[in-house]
Design an enzyme around this catalytic site. Structure first.
Site, PDB file in Angstrom:
ATOM      1  N   ARG A  35     -17.656   2.283  30.650  1.00 26.55           N
ATOM      2  CA  ARG A  35     -17.931   3.637  29.782  1.00 26.55           C
ATOM      3  C   ARG A  35     -18.006   5.027  30.988  1.00 26.55           C
ATOM      4  NH1 ARG A  35     -23.435   4.824  26.288  1.00 26.55           N
ATOM      5  NH2 ARG A  35     -22.715   6.041  24.824  1.00 26.55           N
ATOM      6  N   SER A  81     -20.066  11.362  23.590  1.00 28.11           N
ATOM      7  CA  SER A  81     -20.326   9.300  22.784  1.00 28.11           C
ATOM      8  C   SER A  81     -21.129   8.795  22.139  1.00 28.11           C
ATOM      9  CB  SER A  81     -20.131   8.743  24.821  1.00 28.11           C
ATOM     10  OG  SER A  81     -19.756   7.534  24.435  1.00 28.11           O
ATOM     11  N   SER A  82     -20.748   8.310  21.581  1.00 29.91           N
ATOM     12  CA  SER A  82     -21.612   8.052  20.344  1.00 29.91           C
ATOM     13  C   SER A  82     -22.242   6.786  20.295  1.00 29.91           C
ATOM     14  CB  SER A  82     -20.563   7.476  19.069  1.00 29.91           C
ATOM     15  OG  SER A  82     -19.974   8.395  18.426  1.00 29.91           O
ATOM     16  N   GLN A  83     -23.497   6.249  19.746  1.00 26.41           N
ATOM     17  CA  GLN A  83     -24.321   5.458  20.289  1.00 26.41           C
ATOM     18  C   GLN A  83     -23.604   3.997  19.951  1.00 26.41           C
ATOM     19  OE1 GLN A  83     -28.126   4.796  17.902  1.00 26.41           O
ATOM     20  NE2 GLN A  83     -28.976   3.855  19.117  1.00 26.41           N
ATOM     21  N   MET A  87     -20.879   2.070  17.438  1.00 27.14           N
ATOM     22  CA  MET A  87     -19.885   2.240  17.956  1.00 27.14           C
ATOM     23  C   MET A  87     -19.684   1.045  17.164  1.00 27.14           C
ATOM     24  SD  MET A  87     -18.505   3.569  21.457  1.00 27.14           S
ATOM     25  CE  MET A  87     -19.109   5.104  21.900  1.00 27.14           C
TER      26      MET A  87
END
Length: 379
Positions: A35, A81-83, A87
């Site tokens: 990430r 950036s989504s949780q 996701m």
């Protein structure tokens, strides 16, 4: 902890405990996709401010189960950036698998596309912001992801050059589904999208009746498009036709400088407040039954509110069942909120996943969208 593989393993443990990550191939994706590579230009951390890769705490924050804002416009988040838990839930709900072609609307950092690519899907991601798309594409290259690509373009139009797709995933808050996505989706394909409802963007599963015809270029109304509830969520709102209003939409969320001060207070009905997910179940139900429901700040907290015509009063339903009301018709609104709360309890406190709606064509005439019409509980 500063070791990235160890941090990824810790994140996997958190996601599995959360219940949204169950598949072995997706577990492997979260355990191996870096990430931090998709955050190379830094992000805004709620505790430490803006963090860059060389800053202390960067790596640890990158692997928290949090949404990370990566771009602001006049102080307003416009890319993130989504949780990770969300996701995982959306990818699993969509059933993304090896060999599938996936259209992603909203590239973000590219991390979500990389996770789907890691399970063997071929991903085409579309983002309207050239700088966001460029960073996501660079990150995918840096991470060695070969089966995902980013296109700059209007998400409303999809990406016809890669159609047909087996799945469509939307990672930006929208008020309705583009007919272009339906036209680019294989018969029997699925879509997950955060679609506006009562001031939130809960994730919905959109599907069509098997064997029915595809949408035509003039977008006639169809009677085969359906939406099922998946989970509560919050997303950055899309602009343009994907954010268009429609006649029966809920009021826009209230973004006031200060909270609405109640003049009527109905005591809590539960000693222990419902948790966040269950509160979103309640909120969804209230919105399904009453078009006045939206999000507004009330007495220091933001939550589910029946908003009056002044947008400065109404009634808020809190997580402990308390009702706070204000405005010229505070007593009446408090009574209505109590009736809705009783109805939810009497029906067994149904979750978001119990709801289904037909999708009908609305929005702007020159760029229509499919929106939920009437929600009903399904057995």
């Amino acid at each position: 902890m500063t070791d990235a593989p160890a941090l990824r393993a810790r994140l996997v443990d958190v996601l599995r405990a959360d219940g949204g990550l169950t598949r072995a191939d997706l577990i492997h994706a979260f355990a191996t996709v870096p990430r931090e590579v998709f955050l190379a230009d830094g992000f805004h951390d709620r505790e430490q401010g803006f963090l860059r890769p060389d800053d202390d705490g960067f790596l640890d924050a990158a692997y928290r189960n949090d949404a990370l804002v990566t771009k602001l416009d006049d102080g307003r988040p416009v890319s993130s950036s989504s949780q990770p838990s969300l996701m995982a839930l959306m990818i699993e709900e969509l059933g993304v698998a090896a060999g599938m072609r996936v259209l992603e609307i909203g590239a973000g950092t590219g991390y979500n596309a990389a996770l789907m690519a890691a399970v063997g899907a071929d991903v085409t991601s579309v983002d309207v912001q050239p700088d966001v798309a460029a960073r996501a594409a660079a990150a995918l290259t840096a991470a060695g992801v070969g089966n995902a690509r980013v296109r700059v373009g209007d998400g409303y139009l999809g990406a016809p050059e890669g159609a047909p797709y087996d799945r469509v995933i939307v990672t930006v808050g929208i008020t309705g589904v583009s007919p272009h996505w339906l036209a680019q989706l294989r018969p029997g394909g699925l879509m997950v999208a955060p679609i506006a409802h009562a001031g939130n963007n809960p994730v919905l599963r959109v599907w069509t009746e098997p064997g029915d015809g595809r949408a035509r270029p003039d977008w006639p109304a169809r009677d085969d498009v359906w939406a099922d509830g998946v989970c509560g969520a919050g997303f950055m709102a899309a602009a343009g036709p994907l954010g268009a209003s429609y006649p029966w939409a809920h009021p826009a969320p209230v973004r006031a400088d200060g909270p609405i001060v109640p003049t009527v207070r109905v005591p809590p009905r539960w000693r222990q407040p419902v948790d966040g997910l269950r509160y979103h179940d309640l909120w969804f139900a209230v919105g399904a039954w009453d078009r006045r429901a939206t999000s507004a700040p009330f007495d220091g907290g933001t939550g589910c509110v029946l908003l009056d015509e002044t947008r400065g009063g109404g009634a808020a339903i809190q997580a402990d069942g308390a009702i706070l009301a204000a405005g010229a018709h505070a007593e009446s609104y408090a009574g209505d909120a109590g009736i809705l709360l009783d109805r939810w309890v009497d029906l067994g406190t149904p979750g978001i996943e119990r709801w289904r709606a037909a999708m009908v064509l609305s929005g702007e005439p020159e760029a229509p969208i499919y929106v939920p019409r009437e929600w009903a509980l399904v057995v």
